[in-house]
Design a protein around this motif. Structure first.
Motif, mmCIF file in Angstrom:
data_model
loop_
_atom_site.group_PDB
_atom_site.id
_atom_site.type_symbol
_atom_site.label_atom_id
_atom_site.label_comp_id
_atom_site.label_asym_id
_atom_site.label_seq_id
_atom_site.Cartn_x
_atom_site.Cartn_y
_atom_site.Cartn_z
ATOM 1 N N VAL A 156 8.889 -1.282 -4.284
ATOM 2 C CA VAL A 156 9.025 -1.022 -3.162
ATOM 3 C C VAL A 156 9.442 0.125 -2.155
ATOM 4 C CG1 VAL A 156 10.799 -2.224 -1.873
ATOM 5 C CG2 VAL A 156 10.398 -3.566 -3.908
ATOM 6 N N PRO A 157 8.666 -0.061 -1.344
ATOM 7 C CA PRO A 157 8.852 1.050 -0.104
ATOM 8 C C PRO A 157 9.909 1.250 -0.184
ATOM 9 C CG PRO A 157 6.885 -0.249 0.610
ATOM 10 C CD PRO A 157 7.846 -1.428 -1.218
ATOM 11 N N LEU A 158 10.721 2.356 0.598
ATOM 12 C CA LEU A 158 12.422 2.477 0.753
ATOM 13 C C LEU A 158 12.331 1.908 1.897
ATOM 14 C CD1 LEU A 158 12.911 5.417 -1.179
ATOM 15 C CD2 LEU A 158 13.728 3.348 -2.387
ATOM 16 N N ILE A 159 12.019 2.098 3.120
ATOM 17 C CA ILE A 159 12.078 1.182 3.862
ATOM 18 C C ILE A 159 12.388 -0.144 4.595
ATOM 19 C CG2 ILE A 159 10.892 3.477 5.587
ATOM 20 C CD1 ILE A 159 8.794 1.179 6.898
ATOM 21 N N ILE A 160 11.660 -1.000 3.426
ATOM 22 C CA ILE A 160 11.114 -1.654 3.343
ATOM 23 C C ILE A 160 13.280 -2.957 3.213
ATOM 24 C CG2 ILE A 160 10.935 -4.155 2.385
ATOM 25 C CD1 ILE A 160 8.445 -2.821 3.878
ATOM 26 N N PRO A 161 13.922 -2.316 2.803
ATOM 27 C CA PRO A 161 14.782 -3.311 3.085
ATOM 28 C C PRO A 161 16.061 -3.147 4.101
ATOM 29 C CG PRO A 161 15.394 -1.182 1.056
ATOM 30 C CD PRO A 161 13.583 -1.824 1.297
ATOM 31 N N LEU A 162 15.927 -1.598 4.705
ATOM 32 C CA LEU A 162 15.882 -1.193 5.421
ATOM 33 C C LEU A 162 15.542 -1.569 6.878
ATOM 34 C CD1 LEU A 162 15.350 2.531 5.911
ATOM 35 C CD2 LEU A 162 17.737 1.095 4.489
ATOM 36 N N ALA A 163 14.299 -2.275 6.625
ATOM 37 C CA ALA A 163 14.052 -3.411 7.450
ATOM 38 C C ALA A 163 14.615 -4.596 7.751
ATOM 39 C CB ALA A 163 12.854 -4.122 7.503
ATOM 40 N N TRP A 164 15.589 -5.270 6.597
ATOM 41 C CA TRP A 164 16.308 -6.808 6.441
ATOM 42 C C TRP A 164 17.380 -6.492 7.246
ATOM 43 C CZ3 TRP A 164 14.979 -11.333 4.698
ATOM 44 C CH2 TRP A 164 13.956 -11.521 3.618
ATOM 45 N N THR A 165 17.497 -5.161 6.769
ATOM 46 C CA THR A 165 19.612 -4.685 7.320
ATOM 47 C C THR A 165 19.467 -4.481 9.269
ATOM 48 O OG1 THR A 165 19.561 -3.041 5.691
ATOM 49 C CG2 THR A 165 20.801 -2.733 7.283
ATOM 50 N N TRP A 166 18.062 -3.862 9.329
ATOM 51 C CA TRP A 166 18.062 -3.800 11.311
ATOM 52 C C TRP A 166 18.170 -5.239 12.055
ATOM 53 C CZ3 TRP A 166 11.861 -2.949 12.276
ATOM 54 C CH2 TRP A 166 11.612 -3.026 14.051
ATOM 55 N N SER A 186 0.685 -1.309 -0.083
ATOM 56 C CA SER A 186 0.097 -0.036 -0.061
ATOM 57 C C SER A 186 0.890 1.286 -0.028
ATOM 58 C CB SER A 186 -0.913 -0.077 1.905
ATOM 59 O OG SER A 186 -0.350 0.101 2.374
ATOM 60 N N GLY A 187 -0.109 2.379 0.008
ATOM 61 C CA GLY A 187 1.394 3.539 0.312
ATOM 62 C C GLY A 187 1.490 3.789 1.372
ATOM 63 N N GLN A 188 1.459 3.741 2.534
ATOM 64 C CA GLN A 188 1.331 3.779 3.863
ATOM 65 C C GLN A 188 2.617 4.585 4.625
ATOM 66 O OE1 GLN A 188 -2.198 2.910 6.697
ATOM 67 N NE2 GLN A 188 -2.232 1.068 4.560
ATOM 68 N N LEU A 189 3.722 3.143 3.879
ATOM 69 C CA LEU A 189 4.998 2.950 4.779
ATOM 70 C C LEU A 189 6.054 3.916 3.452
ATOM 71 C CD1 LEU A 189 4.546 -0.447 5.098
ATOM 72 C CD2 LEU A 189 4.768 1.427 6.478
ATOM 73 N N GLY A 190 5.527 4.892 2.830
ATOM 74 C CA GLY A 190 6.275 6.086 2.151
ATOM 75 C C GLY A 190 6.632 6.064 0.834
ATOM 76 N N PRO A 191 7.605 6.781 0.408
ATOM 77 C CA PRO A 191 7.638 7.006 -1.287
ATOM 78 C C PRO A 191 8.360 5.132 -1.484
ATOM 79 C CG PRO A 191 9.693 7.304 -0.246
ATOM 80 C CD PRO A 191 8.452 7.854 0.475
ATOM 81 N N LYS A 192 8.509 5.153 -2.784
ATOM 82 C CA LYS A 192 8.125 3.472 -3.255
ATOM 83 C C LYS A 192 9.960 3.701 -4.733
ATOM 84 C CE LYS A 192 3.564 1.597 -2.847
ATOM 85 N NZ LYS A 192 2.512 0.985 -3.146
#
Length: 262
Positions: A100-110, A90-96
């Motif tokens: 893919v929302p840009l925060i998603i790969p940050l979650a993998w790293t976290w 969806s569009g709730q997690l910021g820019p894509k």
């Protein structure tokens, strides 16, 4: 007075815990904002810790394997349905970017970095640590996906077959997580050259244990997701609890084999 290399990580961990505590107390766009803030704080925490305690090589290996690799596999998944199944954000997690929302790969790293460092505490072979770290990271998704799907942040087009109680998420998703986690941890093992525990890993171990315990509690009590509390509690626990037991078990003193004559 000298400052420990882990001090910035402890500060970031405190901010992350505070953001996660606020999450179940909010709703709507405010809750989505806390989701994004938590991921960003977690990303800064893991990358900063890698850089300060293991050096730039380890930090760059983490970013390359988890951030760039995580974005690549997510973009592949959105475009082709492999390896997670057919889904969209969806569009709730910021820019894509590429869907893919840009925060998603940050979650993998976290979560990749604490999973890796926790596995280094176990007295097992290096290849087995790769397996434990990968399994722990993949099992974390038994908390993550049910929570995010319930919030409407992403959805599957064909969410079957699913695990009992975890409707809306196909089993293929968890298999995809496990497959990519093995690739990620293998790359991290090779390129970071981090294969032993360090004296400043306290914040990462704290993050690993906090993530597990708080997820079980939140899903069981605050988020009304009892099935994911059980699935995640059992399967992620298989990777987390042996580390806790090992850390809590007193080290055996070395036996002096020398015989002293009377």
């Amino acid at each position: 007075m000298s400052v420990s290399k882990a001090t910035p990580s402890w500060v970031l961990l405190g901010a992350l815990v505070l953001a996660q505590i606020c999450y179940p107390l909010t709703s709507g766009s405010t809750r989505a904002a806390f989701t994004v803030a938590t991921v960003v704080l977690g990303y800064l925490l893991s990358v900063t810790h890698a850089w300060l305690t293991r050096g730039p090589r380890a930090a760059l290996a983490l970013v390359g394997a988890a951030t760039l690799g995580g974005f690549a596999v997510e973009a592949l998944g959105v475009a082709t349905s492999f390896p997670f199944g057919t889904y969209d954000y969806s569009g709730q997690l910021g820019p894509k970017l590429l869907g893919v929302p840009l925060i998603i790969p940050l979650a993998w790293t976290w979560m990749a970095w604490p999973a890796w460092l926790a596995a280094q505490r176990l007295p097992i072979a290096r290849w087995a640590r790769v397996g434990v770290a990968a399994f722990g990271l993949a099992a974390w998704d038994l908390f993550l996906d049910p929570q995010m799907v319930a919030e409407g942040y992403w959805r599957w087009v064909s969410p079957t077959p699913a695990l009992p109680g975890l409707t809306g998420i196909p089993i293929s998703n968890y298999l995809g997580w496990l497959g990519f986690a093995v690739v990620l941890m293998t790359a991290l093992s090779h390129f970071s050259r981090v294969h032993e525990a360090g004296p400043d890993d306290g914040p990462m171990l704290g993050l690993w244990f906090w993530t597990y315990a708080s997820s079980v509690l939140a899903h069981a009590v605050f988020l009304s997701l009892p099935a994911s509390a059980v699935w995640g509690g059992v399967l992620m626990g298989a990777a987390v609890l042996p580390v806790a037991v090992h850390l809590l078990t007193p080290a055996r003193p070395e036996t002096d084999q020398r015989r002293v004559r009377p």
